[in-house]
Design a protein around this motif. Sequence first.
Motif, PDB file in Angstrom:
ATOM      1  N   SER A   1      -9.697   8.842   4.311  1.00 47.32           N
ATOM      2  CA  SER A   1      -9.837   8.798   2.732  1.00 47.32           C
ATOM      3  C   SER A   1      -8.427   8.775   2.139  1.00 47.32           C
ATOM      4  O   SER A   1      -8.041   8.053   1.151  1.00 47.32           O
ATOM      5  CB  SER A   1     -10.910   9.618   2.205  1.00 47.32           C
ATOM      6  N   TYR A   2      -7.814   9.697   2.582  1.00 45.87           N
ATOM      7  CA  TYR A   2      -6.268   9.937   2.199  1.00 45.87           C
ATOM      8  C   TYR A   2      -5.356   8.838   2.419  1.00 45.87           C
ATOM      9  O   TYR A   2      -4.581   8.189   1.441  1.00 45.87           O
ATOM     10  CB  TYR A   2      -5.534  11.233   2.892  1.00 45.87           C
ATOM     11  N   GLN A   3      -5.442   8.047   3.545  1.00 44.88           N
ATOM     12  CA  GLN A   3      -4.846   6.807   3.838  1.00 44.88           C
ATOM     13  C   GLN A   3      -5.157   5.737   2.996  1.00 44.88           C
ATOM     14  O   GLN A   3      -4.133   4.732   2.547  1.00 44.88           O
ATOM     15  CB  GLN A   3      -4.803   6.606   5.414  1.00 44.88           C
ATOM     16  N   ASN A   4      -6.373   5.640   2.736  1.00 43.29           N
ATOM     17  CA  ASN A   4      -6.770   4.387   1.954  1.00 43.29           C
ATOM     18  C   ASN A   4      -5.838   4.593   0.547  1.00 43.29           C
ATOM     19  O   ASN A   4      -5.667   3.668  -0.010  1.00 43.29           O
ATOM     20  CB  ASN A   4      -8.389   4.437   1.691  1.00 43.29           C
ATOM     21  N   LYS A   5      -6.198   5.894   0.157  1.00 43.88           N
ATOM     22  CA  LYS A   5      -5.353   6.071  -1.325  1.00 43.88           C
ATOM     23  C   LYS A   5      -4.045   5.742  -1.293  1.00 43.88           C
ATOM     24  O   LYS A   5      -3.658   5.300  -2.271  1.00 43.88           O
ATOM     25  CB  LYS A   5      -5.995   7.534  -1.826  1.00 43.88           C
ATOM     26  N   ASP A   6      -3.399   6.333  -0.154  1.00 42.83           N
ATOM     27  CA  ASP A   6      -1.802   6.027  -0.058  1.00 42.83           C
ATOM     28  C   ASP A   6      -1.811   4.698   0.073  1.00 42.83           C
ATOM     29  O   ASP A   6      -0.555   4.078  -0.607  1.00 42.83           O
ATOM     30  CB  ASP A   6      -1.310   6.795   1.034  1.00 42.83           C
ATOM     31  N   ALA A   7      -2.255   3.910   0.623  1.00 39.06           N
ATOM     32  CA  ALA A   7      -2.145   2.370   0.931  1.00 39.06           C
ATOM     33  C   ALA A   7      -2.344   1.648  -0.468  1.00 39.06           C
ATOM     34  O   ALA A   7      -1.581   0.892  -0.771  1.00 39.06           O
ATOM     35  CB  ALA A   7      -3.304   1.584   1.652  1.00 39.06           C
ATOM     36  N   VAL A   8      -3.317   2.120  -1.151  1.00 41.03           N
ATOM     37  CA  VAL A   8      -3.582   1.511  -2.542  1.00 41.03           C
ATOM     38  C   VAL A   8      -2.405   1.631  -3.624  1.00 41.03           C
ATOM     39  O   VAL A   8      -1.912   0.764  -4.182  1.00 41.03           O
ATOM     40  CB  VAL A   8      -4.782   1.904  -3.256  1.00 41.03           C
ATOM     41  N   GLU A   9      -1.806   3.060  -3.531  1.00 47.52           N
ATOM     42  CA  GLU A   9      -0.625   3.392  -4.234  1.00 47.52           C
ATOM     43  C   GLU A   9       0.705   2.462  -3.742  1.00 47.52           C
ATOM     44  O   GLU A   9       1.231   1.872  -4.761  1.00 47.52           O
ATOM     45  CB  GLU A   9      -0.240   4.672  -4.206  1.00 47.52           C
ATOM     46  N   ILE A  10       0.757   2.583  -2.634  1.00 43.12           N
ATOM     47  CA  ILE A  10       1.907   1.570  -2.042  1.00 43.12           C
ATOM     48  C   ILE A  10       1.750   0.008  -2.353  1.00 43.12           C
ATOM     49  O   ILE A  10       2.566  -0.430  -2.899  1.00 43.12           O
ATOM     50  CB  ILE A  10       2.146   1.594  -0.561  1.00 43.12           C
ATOM     51  N   PHE A  11       0.590  -0.513  -2.455  1.00 46.10           N
ATOM     52  CA  PHE A  11       0.163  -1.920  -2.765  1.00 46.10           C
ATOM     53  C   PHE A  11       0.544  -2.230  -4.262  1.00 46.10           C
ATOM     54  O   PHE A  11       1.367  -3.374  -4.501  1.00 46.10           O
ATOM     55  CB  PHE A  11      -1.166  -2.278  -2.321  1.00 46.10           C
ATOM     56  N   TRP A  12       0.205  -1.225  -4.954  1.00 44.62           N
ATOM     57  CA  TRP A  12       0.424  -1.663  -6.646  1.00 44.62           C
ATOM     58  C   TRP A  12       2.051  -1.421  -6.709  1.00 44.62           C
ATOM     59  O   TRP A  12       2.300  -1.725  -7.794  1.00 44.62           O
ATOM     60  CB  TRP A  12      -0.288  -0.557  -7.265  1.00 44.62           C
ATOM     61  N   ASP A  13       2.988  -0.579  -5.942  1.00 42.76           N
ATOM     62  CA  ASP A  13       4.306  -0.762  -5.907  1.00 42.76           C
ATOM     63  C   ASP A  13       4.941  -1.830  -5.656  1.00 42.76           C
ATOM     64  O   ASP A  13       5.874  -2.345  -6.034  1.00 42.76           O
ATOM     65  CB  ASP A  13       5.023   0.488  -5.187  1.00 42.76           C
ATOM     66  N   HIS A  14       4.254  -2.817  -4.679  1.00 46.07           N
ATOM     67  CA  HIS A  14       4.630  -3.943  -4.227  1.00 46.07           C
ATOM     68  C   HIS A  14       3.395  -5.071  -4.032  1.00 46.07           C
ATOM     69  O   HIS A  14       3.063  -5.432  -2.913  1.00 46.07           O
ATOM     70  CB  HIS A  14       5.469  -3.945  -2.733  1.00 46.07           C
ATOM     71  N   PRO A  15       3.083  -5.503  -5.139  1.00 48.46           N
ATOM     72  CA  PRO A  15       1.518  -6.100  -5.254  1.00 48.46           C
ATOM     73  C   PRO A  15       1.864  -7.759  -4.621  1.00 48.46           C
ATOM     74  O   PRO A  15       0.894  -8.159  -3.923  1.00 48.46           O
ATOM     75  CB  PRO A  15       1.223  -6.338  -6.438  1.00 48.46           C
ATOM     76  N   PHE A  16       3.095  -8.296  -5.088  1.00 48.91           N
ATOM     77  CA  PHE A  16       2.893  -9.759  -4.643  1.00 48.91           C
ATOM     78  C   PHE A  16       3.673 -10.159  -3.406  1.00 48.91           C
ATOM     79  O   PHE A  16       3.093 -10.882  -2.720  1.00 48.91           O
ATOM     80  CB  PHE A  16       3.766 -10.451  -6.004  1.00 48.91           C
ATOM     81  N   TYR A  17       4.821  -9.468  -2.933  1.00 48.49           N
ATOM     82  CA  TYR A  17       5.254  -9.878  -1.758  1.00 48.49           C
ATOM     83  C   TYR A  17       5.165  -8.638  -0.762  1.00 48.49           C
ATOM     84  O   TYR A  17       5.594  -8.897   0.430  1.00 48.49           O
ATOM     85  CB  TYR A  17       6.920  -9.888  -1.858  1.00 48.49           C
ATOM     86  N   GLY A  18       4.629  -7.557  -1.160  1.00 54.31           N
ATOM     87  CA  GLY A  18       4.286  -6.572  -0.074  1.00 54.31           C
ATOM     88  C   GLY A  18       5.467  -5.824   0.465  1.00 54.31           C
ATOM     89  O   GLY A  18       6.536  -5.837  -0.017  1.00 54.31           O
ATOM     90  N   VAL A  19       5.291  -4.994   1.399  1.00 53.00           N
ATOM     91  CA  VAL A  19       6.485  -3.995   1.694  1.00 53.00           C
ATOM     92  C   VAL A  19       7.080  -4.759   3.027  1.00 53.00           C
ATOM     93  O   VAL A  19       8.228  -4.341   3.588  1.00 53.00           O
ATOM     94  CB  VAL A  19       5.859  -2.646   2.089  1.00 53.00           C
ATOM     95  N   GLY A  20       6.613  -5.864   3.481  1.00 51.56           N
ATOM     96  CA  GLY A  20       7.290  -6.379   4.754  1.00 51.56           C
ATOM     97  C   GLY A  20       6.553  -5.898   5.981  1.00 51.56           C
ATOM     98  O   GLY A  20       6.020  -4.921   6.132  1.00 51.56           O
ATOM     99  N   LEU A  21       6.581  -6.818   6.904  1.00 51.77           N
ATOM    100  CA  LEU A  21       5.963  -6.877   8.288  1.00 51.77           C
ATOM    101  C   LEU A  21       6.420  -5.386   9.119  1.00 51.77           C
ATOM    102  O   LEU A  21       7.735  -5.442   8.946  1.00 51.77           O
ATOM    103  CB  LEU A  21       6.121  -7.996   9.036  1.00 51.77           C
TER     104      LEU A  21
END
Length: 199
Positions: free
Chosen positions: A87-107
């Motif tokens: 559950s914590y992992q999912n929440k963290d992933a959502v926060e990271i996504f909204w920091d880089h929504p269009f191009y992502g953080v990279g492979l």
Amino acid sequence: PLVTLGQLLIISGLVLSFSRGAWLAALVGLAIASVVSVRRKTSALFFKQIIYAAAIVLVFLATRWPLFSARLKGEARLELRSLQERSYQNKDAVEIFWDHPFYGVGLRNYTFVVNEFKMQALKQPVHNVYILMLVELGIIGFGLLAWFLWLLKGAVSLGMLPLIAVLATAGLFDHYLWSFYSGLMLVGLGVGFAIKGRG
């Protein structure tokens, strides 16, 4: 006989993995395989194999029921901890996504970003292939990949749909199909078989 023996060994390994995600993926694959077998008029052979598999599963359930019960109920200490961590992992992933929504953080950069900006987070990828792909590729990259896979749908063999369904379902509960070399090779092999079977 050798094929049946191999299938029973694989089923035994699947059952004794005690992975609920793997069990669910297998059940989804079996459900789709049963529909495919009926459409192909090979249901007699398919359900004969199912009887053998069910017998093996029942033997393990009868002899190791307390272990299976603990996994199914999910009430043990480690089970509850695992659910909480995911559950914590999912929440963290959502926060990271909204920091880089269009191009992502990279492979392959997800874990790095977690270590750098989410010091309180678990230092491992989120246990969901689709969320992990979205965070790493962003909306644009994820959309392009989804479009490419959509173009391949017409080349997929009907008989390979159960395999695709198993991989797609397993991706909901783990990250190895995207984050590990062996997982990527498994996906590539599955897609390759699915397309080759069309010819």
